[in-house]
Design an enzyme around this catalytic site. Structure first.
Site, PDB file in Angstrom:
ATOM      1  N   TYR A   1      -4.290   5.232   5.699  1.00  0.00           N
ATOM      2  CA  TYR A   1      -3.616   4.033   5.210  1.00  0.00           C
ATOM      3  C   TYR A   1      -4.231   2.961   5.584  1.00  0.00           C
ATOM      4  O   TYR A   1      -4.382   1.706   4.629  1.00  0.00           O
ATOM      5  CB  TYR A   1      -2.116   4.082   5.941  1.00  0.00           C
TER       6      TYR A   1
ATOM      7  N   VAL B   1      -0.813  -8.967   2.633  1.00  0.00           N
ATOM      8  CA  VAL B   1      -0.800  -9.931   3.466  1.00  0.00           C
ATOM      9  C   VAL B   1      -2.293 -10.493   3.470  1.00  0.00           C
ATOM     10  O   VAL B   1      -2.615 -11.687   4.243  1.00  0.00           O
ATOM     11  CB  VAL B   1      -0.589  -9.524   4.843  1.00  0.00           C
TER      12      VAL B   1
ATOM     13  N   SER C   1      -1.477  -4.549   0.970  1.00  0.00           N
ATOM     14  CA  SER C   1      -0.099  -3.763   0.750  1.00  0.00           C
ATOM     15  C   SER C   1      -0.287  -3.508  -0.987  1.00  0.00           C
ATOM     16  O   SER C   1       0.357  -2.660  -1.566  1.00  0.00           O
ATOM     17  CB  SER C   1       0.970  -4.244   1.054  1.00  0.00           C
TER      18      SER C   1
ATOM     19  N   TYR D   1       9.572  -6.707  -0.452  1.00  0.00           N
ATOM     20  CA  TYR D   1      10.319  -6.535   0.664  1.00  0.00           C
ATOM     21  C   TYR D   1      11.473  -7.126   0.644  1.00  0.00           C
ATOM     22  O   TYR D   1      12.287  -7.016  -0.409  1.00  0.00           O
ATOM     23  CB  TYR D   1       9.427  -6.690   1.839  1.00  0.00           C
TER      24      TYR D   1
ATOM     25  N   LYS E   1      -0.868   0.031  -1.912  1.00  0.00           N
ATOM     26  CA  LYS E   1       0.390   0.912  -1.887  1.00  0.00           C
ATOM     27  C   LYS E   1       0.726   1.273  -3.104  1.00  0.00           C
ATOM     28  O   LYS E   1       1.194   2.377  -3.624  1.00  0.00           O
ATOM     29  CB  LYS E   1       1.521   0.305  -0.939  1.00  0.00           C
TER      30      LYS E   1
END
Ligand code: DON
Length: 304
Positions: A188, A258, A63, A240, A66
């Site tokens: 992605y 992760v 992530s 998050y 991103k």
């Protein structure tokens, strides 16, 4: 500042801690990673470097990618981008479907899975060759053309991507995904499977600590106002449903993955990255958060 001494203290402290977290296993290839890996790298705006442990070993950035896709999209598109993805913290897990239904397919922010999938969709609509162009962008901000996406990690995540596919399908039903679902999912997963070391990630994150300029060749890649916004999104949404906790303990804008990596910046001061695979229940590196908390505590400086 005695950065190397501070980093040595952090390393000693972490080696004395027990790992109570778990390495991510929902992407089977990631479960093979040695839970004892530990690396940290600090890259200062005066070009000095500090680090320890497995700082030069590549891991799956997941992530953290991103932030790069958001940066690329913001460098190519105008503010109408934010009609399709909001900039509010979600307070929900990274792969949650819940808010999307009652918020009409508009993701809360670009750093949760749903938001990153919308960003991937915009890149597919905009770029000639999205995967290659994405990697080229990473090469440009690191000055390193050897960085690539790991095919095994890609295949492994692709086989278990039902949740991301359901996010895409739900958003497509609201008209917020323009391209073919498989094509968006592919980009992605490709970006998440990119591998970088702590030192390479710190070099890349220097653009966020240095108002949009690379430090190694002083190139302005994105405007300072856009960097301000990306850093604000990292601060409020980078972890998050633990974004508040990260702000509270660390006090820097950052992003986790992760794969066990965390990258963070102190504007005008440094980019810092840490890698320790075991994750806490919210999906963030347990010892990574500890390391960064100790960094801002021992230096006495955070952004607050
Ligand atoms: O989409 C996924 O589930 C992964 N490719 C990335 C998730 C991730 O890294 C969440 N971060 N802490």
């Amino acid at each position: 500042m005695q950065y190397q001494q501070i980093l040595n203290t952090i390393e000693t402290e972490i080696l004395a801690l027990k790992n109570t977290g778990n390495v991510a296993s929902y992407i089977p290839e990631l479960a093979k990673v040695d839970a004892n890996k530990l690396g940290m790298h600090l890259y200062c705006n005066d070009a000095s470097h500090y680090g320890f442990g497995n700082e030069d070993e590549r891991f799956s950035i997941q992530s953290i990618s991103k932030v790069f896709s958001l940066t690329l999209a913001m460098s190519l598109l105008d503010d109408t981008l934010f009609e399709r993805v909001d900039v509010e913290p979600s307070g929900d897990p990274f792969n949650s479907l819940i808010q999307l239904e009652y918020e009409n397919g508009i993701p809360r922010n670009p750093l949760i899975n749903a938001g990153a999938l919308v960003i991937a969709d915009t890149l597919i609509s905009t770029l000639e060759n999205p995967k290659k162009d994405f990697l080229d962008f990473i090469h440009k901000i690191t000055n390193n053309t050897t960085i690539k996406s790991n095919q095994k990690v890609f295949d492994s995540e692709k086989r278990y991507s039902h949740r991301n596919a359901s996010l895409l399908n739900l958003m497509k039903s609201f008209g917020n995904i323009k391209n073919d679902i498989e094509t968006v999912l592919d980009l992605y997963i490709f970006q998440c499977a990119i591998e970088m070391s702590c030192s390479e990630l710190a070099t890349a994150f220097m653009i966020y600590a240095n108002a949009g300029k690379t430090l190694f060749n002083d190139t302005q890649l994105i405007s300072p106002i856009k960097i301000k916004r990306i850093n604000a999104i990292m601060q409020t949404c980078g972890f998050y449903d633990e974004a508040g906790e990260f702000s509270f303990r660390v006090g820097l804008p950052g992003k986790s993955g992760v794969g066990g990596g965390i990258a963070a910046i102190h504007p005008g001061q440094y980019a810092v990255t840490v890698w320790s695979p075991p994750l806490n229940p919210k999906g963030n590196s347990e010892h990574g958060m500890y390391a960064l908390e100790r960094l801002t505590t021992l230096t006495g400086y955070s952004i607050f």
